[in-house]
Motif scaffolding. Sequence first.
Motif, PDB file in Angstrom:
ATOM      1  N   LYS A   7       0.843  -1.187   0.000  1.00 31.17           N
ATOM      2  CA  LYS A   7       0.000   0.000   0.000  1.00 31.17           C
ATOM      3  C   LYS A   7       0.879   1.238   0.000  1.00 31.17           C
ATOM      4  O   LYS A   7       2.050   1.182   0.352  1.00 31.17           O
ATOM      5  CB  LYS A   7      -0.918  -0.013   1.215  1.00 31.17           C
ATOM      6  N   ALA A   8       0.303   2.329  -0.405  1.00 27.58           N
ATOM      7  CA  ALA A   8       1.015   3.605  -0.303  1.00 27.58           C
ATOM      8  C   ALA A   8       1.112   3.954   1.177  1.00 27.58           C
ATOM      9  O   ALA A   8       0.176   3.740   1.945  1.00 27.58           O
ATOM     10  CB  ALA A   8       0.261   4.672  -1.066  1.00 27.58           C
ATOM     11  N   HIS A   9       2.247   4.445   1.574  1.00 31.59           N
ATOM     12  CA  HIS A   9       2.472   4.754   2.974  1.00 31.59           C
ATOM     13  C   HIS A   9       2.254   6.236   3.230  1.00 31.59           C
ATOM     14  O   HIS A   9       2.763   7.084   2.496  1.00 31.59           O
ATOM     15  CB  HIS A   9       3.887   4.347   3.378  1.00 31.59           C
ATOM     16  N   ALA A  10       1.524   6.529   4.298  1.00 34.15           N
ATOM     17  CA  ALA A  10       1.209   7.913   4.631  1.00 34.15           C
ATOM     18  C   ALA A  10       2.412   8.631   5.239  1.00 34.15           C
ATOM     19  O   ALA A  10       2.564   9.827   5.066  1.00 34.15           O
ATOM     20  CB  ALA A  10       0.025   7.961   5.585  1.00 34.15           C
ATOM     21  N   THR A  11       3.247   7.878   5.951  1.00 33.93           N
ATOM     22  CA  THR A  11       4.396   8.492   6.617  1.00 33.93           C
ATOM     23  C   THR A  11       5.661   7.694   6.323  1.00 33.93           C
ATOM     24  O   THR A  11       5.604   6.510   5.979  1.00 33.93           O
ATOM     25  CB  THR A  11       4.203   8.537   8.150  1.00 33.93           C
ATOM     26  N   PHE A  12       6.780   8.353   6.505  1.00 35.95           N
ATOM     27  CA  PHE A  12       8.062   7.669   6.324  1.00 35.95           C
ATOM     28  C   PHE A  12       8.220   6.567   7.372  1.00 35.95           C
ATOM     29  O   PHE A  12       8.725   5.486   7.063  1.00 35.95           O
ATOM     30  CB  PHE A  12       9.228   8.656   6.402  1.00 35.95           C
ATOM     31  N   THR A  13       7.795   6.816   8.591  1.00 37.21           N
ATOM     32  CA  THR A  13       7.904   5.812   9.657  1.00 37.21           C
ATOM     33  C   THR A  13       7.159   4.546   9.280  1.00 37.21           C
ATOM     34  O   THR A  13       7.665   3.437   9.452  1.00 37.21           O
ATOM     35  CB  THR A  13       7.369   6.377  10.985  1.00 37.21           C
ATOM     36  N   GLU A  14       5.980   4.699   8.745  1.00 34.52           N
ATOM     37  CA  GLU A  14       5.184   3.557   8.280  1.00 34.52           C
ATOM     38  C   GLU A  14       5.915   2.820   7.148  1.00 34.52           C
ATOM     39  O   GLU A  14       5.992   1.594   7.130  1.00 34.52           O
ATOM     40  CB  GLU A  14       3.842   4.104   7.780  1.00 34.52           C
ATOM     41  N   PHE A  15       6.451   3.599   6.223  1.00 35.14           N
ATOM     42  CA  PHE A  15       7.194   3.010   5.112  1.00 35.14           C
ATOM     43  C   PHE A  15       8.412   2.250   5.619  1.00 35.14           C
ATOM     44  O   PHE A  15       8.690   1.142   5.176  1.00 35.14           O
ATOM     45  CB  PHE A  15       7.649   4.096   4.125  1.00 35.14           C
ATOM     46  N   TYR A  16       9.143   2.837   6.559  1.00 37.77           N
ATOM     47  CA  TYR A  16      10.389   2.232   7.025  1.00 37.77           C
ATOM     48  C   TYR A  16      10.144   0.888   7.707  1.00 37.77           C
ATOM     49  O   TYR A  16      10.930  -0.043   7.543  1.00 37.77           O
ATOM     50  CB  TYR A  16      11.144   3.183   7.955  1.00 37.77           C
ATOM     51  N   THR A  17       9.063   0.771   8.432  1.00 40.12           N
ATOM     52  CA  THR A  17       8.715  -0.515   9.052  1.00 40.12           C
ATOM     53  C   THR A  17       8.541  -1.577   7.970  1.00 40.12           C
ATOM     54  O   THR A  17       9.066  -2.687   8.077  1.00 40.12           O
ATOM     55  CB  THR A  17       7.427  -0.370   9.880  1.00 40.12           C
ATOM     56  N   ASP A  18       7.833  -1.231   6.905  1.00 35.42           N
ATOM     57  CA  ASP A  18       7.642  -2.147   5.787  1.00 35.42           C
ATOM     58  C   ASP A  18       8.967  -2.405   5.066  1.00 35.42           C
ATOM     59  O   ASP A  18       9.260  -3.529   4.663  1.00 35.42           O
ATOM     60  CB  ASP A  18       6.601  -1.574   4.827  1.00 35.42           C
ATOM     61  N   TYR A  19       9.773  -1.362   4.920  1.00 36.20           N
ATOM     62  CA  TYR A  19      11.082  -1.467   4.261  1.00 36.20           C
ATOM     63  C   TYR A  19      11.955  -2.497   4.970  1.00 36.20           C
ATOM     64  O   TYR A  19      12.558  -3.358   4.335  1.00 36.20           O
ATOM     65  CB  TYR A  19      11.748  -0.089   4.265  1.00 36.20           C
ATOM     66  N   LEU A  20      12.013  -2.414   6.296  1.00 38.21           N
ATOM     67  CA  LEU A  20      12.832  -3.376   7.047  1.00 38.21           C
ATOM     68  C   LEU A  20      12.319  -4.802   6.889  1.00 38.21           C
ATOM     69  O   LEU A  20      13.123  -5.745   6.856  1.00 38.21           O
ATOM     70  CB  LEU A  20      12.894  -2.998   8.530  1.00 38.21           C
ATOM     71  N   SER A  21      11.012  -4.972   6.770  1.00 42.01           N
ATOM     72  CA  SER A  21      10.460  -6.328   6.606  1.00 42.01           C
ATOM     73  C   SER A  21      10.856  -6.925   5.259  1.00 42.01           C
ATOM     74  O   SER A  21      10.801  -8.138   5.080  1.00 42.01           O
ATOM     75  CB  SER A  21       8.940  -6.324   6.777  1.00 42.01           C
ATOM     76  N   ALA A  90      15.279   5.567   3.271  1.00 45.85           N
ATOM     77  CA  ALA A  90      15.262   4.380   4.131  1.00 45.85           C
ATOM     78  C   ALA A  90      16.560   3.588   4.017  1.00 45.85           C
ATOM     79  O   ALA A  90      17.056   3.045   5.011  1.00 45.85           O
ATOM     80  CB  ALA A  90      14.066   3.488   3.775  1.00 45.85           C
ATOM     81  N   ALA A  91      17.117   3.533   2.817  1.00 45.23           N
ATOM     82  CA  ALA A  91      18.377   2.810   2.622  1.00 45.23           C
ATOM     83  C   ALA A  91      19.483   3.441   3.460  1.00 45.23           C
ATOM     84  O   ALA A  91      20.296   2.731   4.066  1.00 45.23           O
ATOM     85  CB  ALA A  91      18.760   2.801   1.152  1.00 45.23           C
ATOM     86  N   TRP A  92      19.521   4.767   3.503  1.00 44.84           N
ATOM     87  CA  TRP A  92      20.563   5.441   4.297  1.00 44.84           C
ATOM     88  C   TRP A  92      20.289   5.333   5.790  1.00 44.84           C
ATOM     89  O   TRP A  92      21.227   5.215   6.589  1.00 44.84           O
ATOM     90  CB  TRP A  92      20.733   6.889   3.848  1.00 44.84           C
ATOM     91  N   LEU A  93      19.018   5.324   6.181  1.00 40.32           N
ATOM     92  CA  LEU A  93      18.700   5.108   7.598  1.00 40.32           C
ATOM     93  C   LEU A  93      19.103   3.691   8.006  1.00 40.32           C
ATOM     94  O   LEU A  93      19.719   3.501   9.064  1.00 40.32           O
ATOM     95  CB  LEU A  93      17.211   5.348   7.862  1.00 40.32           C
ATOM     96  N   MET A  94      18.784   2.711   7.174  1.00 40.61           N
ATOM     97  CA  MET A  94      19.188   1.336   7.484  1.00 40.61           C
ATOM     98  C   MET A  94      20.710   1.227   7.521  1.00 40.61           C
ATOM     99  O   MET A  94      21.266   0.535   8.383  1.00 40.61           O
ATOM    100  CB  MET A  94      18.604   0.336   6.475  1.00 40.61           C
ATOM    101  N   TYR A  95      21.399   1.905   6.607  1.00 41.90           N
ATOM    102  CA  TYR A  95      22.864   1.904   6.610  1.00 41.90           C
ATOM    103  C   TYR A  95      23.383   2.414   7.953  1.00 41.90           C
ATOM    104  O   TYR A  95      24.252   1.792   8.569  1.00 41.90           O
ATOM    105  CB  TYR A  95      23.385   2.787   5.473  1.00 41.90           C
ATOM    106  N   TRP A  96      22.851   3.547   8.412  1.00 46.96           N
ATOM    107  CA  TRP A  96      23.267   4.112   9.696  1.00 46.96           C
ATOM    108  C   TRP A  96      22.973   3.139  10.831  1.00 46.96           C
ATOM    109  O   TRP A  96      23.790   2.929  11.724  1.00 46.96           O
ATOM    110  CB  TRP A  96      22.594   5.459   9.944  1.00 46.96           C
ATOM    111  N   GLN A  97      21.805   2.525  10.802  1.00 47.52           N
ATOM    112  CA  GLN A  97      21.430   1.595  11.870  1.00 47.52           C
ATOM    113  C   GLN A  97      22.267   0.322  11.826  1.00 47.52           C
ATOM    114  O   GLN A  97      22.565  -0.248  12.877  1.00 47.52           O
ATOM    115  CB  GLN A  97      19.931   1.296  11.809  1.00 47.52           C
ATOM    116  N   LEU A  98      22.667  -0.126  10.649  1.00 46.68           N
ATOM    117  CA  LEU A  98      23.595  -1.257  10.558  1.00 46.68           C
ATOM    118  C   LEU A  98      24.965  -0.853  11.114  1.00 46.68           C
ATOM    119  O   LEU A  98      25.580  -1.600  11.875  1.00 46.68           O
ATOM    120  CB  LEU A  98      23.727  -1.727   9.113  1.00 46.68           C
ATOM    121  N   LEU A  99      25.410   0.332  10.741  1.00 52.79           N
ATOM    122  CA  LEU A  99      26.710   0.827  11.180  1.00 52.79           C
ATOM    123  C   LEU A  99      26.787   0.975  12.698  1.00 52.79           C
ATOM    124  O   LEU A  99      27.801   0.669  13.315  1.00 52.79           O
ATOM    125  CB  LEU A  99      26.996   2.172  10.504  1.00 52.79           C
TER     126      LEU A  99
END
Length: 105
Positions: A7-21, A90-99
């Motif tokens: 689905k289209a995500h209303a917020t980045f936070t919502e998107f990021y949860t789906d992105y990580l999955s 999200a890719a850069w946020l995940m990069y930071w969180q991996l780092l």
Amino acid sequence: MAVIAHKAHATFTEFYTDYLSGHTDRTSRELHFFGSTLAIFFLIALVLTGNVVWLVAAALSFYGFAWIGHLMFEKNRPASWRQPFYSFAAAWLMYWQLLTGQVSF
């Protein structure tokens, strides 16, 4: 390849949860991290030399390694094909969180 309705995500936070999955495979996360790290080095080379070939190299490493991770290991479609702007962030946020160890390899 799994086709998942997104689905289209209303917020980045919502998107990021789906992105990580969509990034559950360790090898895929490692490929994302490696490609992003290479992209940083290539962007530094761009700044130092002014040669735009480094920008092309940065884009190819950033997206190429990520897409290999998705197509070969995750067996899903990259989020950048659906929502490119949120996906880039999200890719850069995940990069930071991996780092920083907030997300495990």
